[in-house]
Write a protein that holds these residues in place. Sequence first.
Motif: not given
Length: 235
Positions: A68-74, A79-84, A92-97
């Motif tokens: 669940r982490s990648p979707s939550y981070l996205l 999306q809201p902070t990095l505007h990606l 990127l969300a998956k890499l961060i997770s």
Amino acid sequence: MSDALYKALRLLRCFFRYEVAGLSNLPTTGPALLVANHVGSTGPIMLFFSLPVRFHPWVIADLTDRRRSPSYLLQQFVQPTLHLEGYLGRLLAKLISTITVPLLRNLGCVAVETHSTWTGAAFRRSLSLLFHGRNILIFPEDPALPMDPATMMYPFKFGFVHLCQMYRDRTGLSLPVVPIAVHPFRRHISIGLPQYYEGNGYAETEVAPFATRLHELVRELYLSVPTAPFYTPSK
């Protein structure tokens, strides 16, 4: 959990300098609940590097779940902070997770499910930690309610107060609850005097007023931060 990892990461605190006032209000032994304002990711990070006591923060369970982490981070960060958006955002969300999930688990965070009204596992784990003399850090703001523009704080949920009653039921002792305000713009943390739940039970009429009182104390601490850019914090 890894206390060694916790201590190793805190060596980086020289790069995250916040002034801290009211350190004498922070219990140095025994269990306590630390209750603070969230201010996005700033609150958890600054408290980790600024407070001299070991604590276990409540975190949204999605962040500790590999699936669940990648979707939550996205949705909440990329999306809201990095505007990606699109493929790059998901990648990127998956890499961060891959970094944050094992990190949060190894730091001993308490996973709290937000998709149900009751998260018994989080309460059981929190009580176990408290029984072993550990501190729990909670950010009880409810983003579904209107924000206070003066402090960027939301009203507090009251469910966490049940921990105070549970702890007293099992030990006969009152659990210290320490209000803490993080002021990101003035790079300051204020720690208030410990408070004690004096209610008698788990009903909303008992626990909600205590949560409201803590919210008011954190708000007062936030608004009382000195306006001067440099000052000597009280100890």
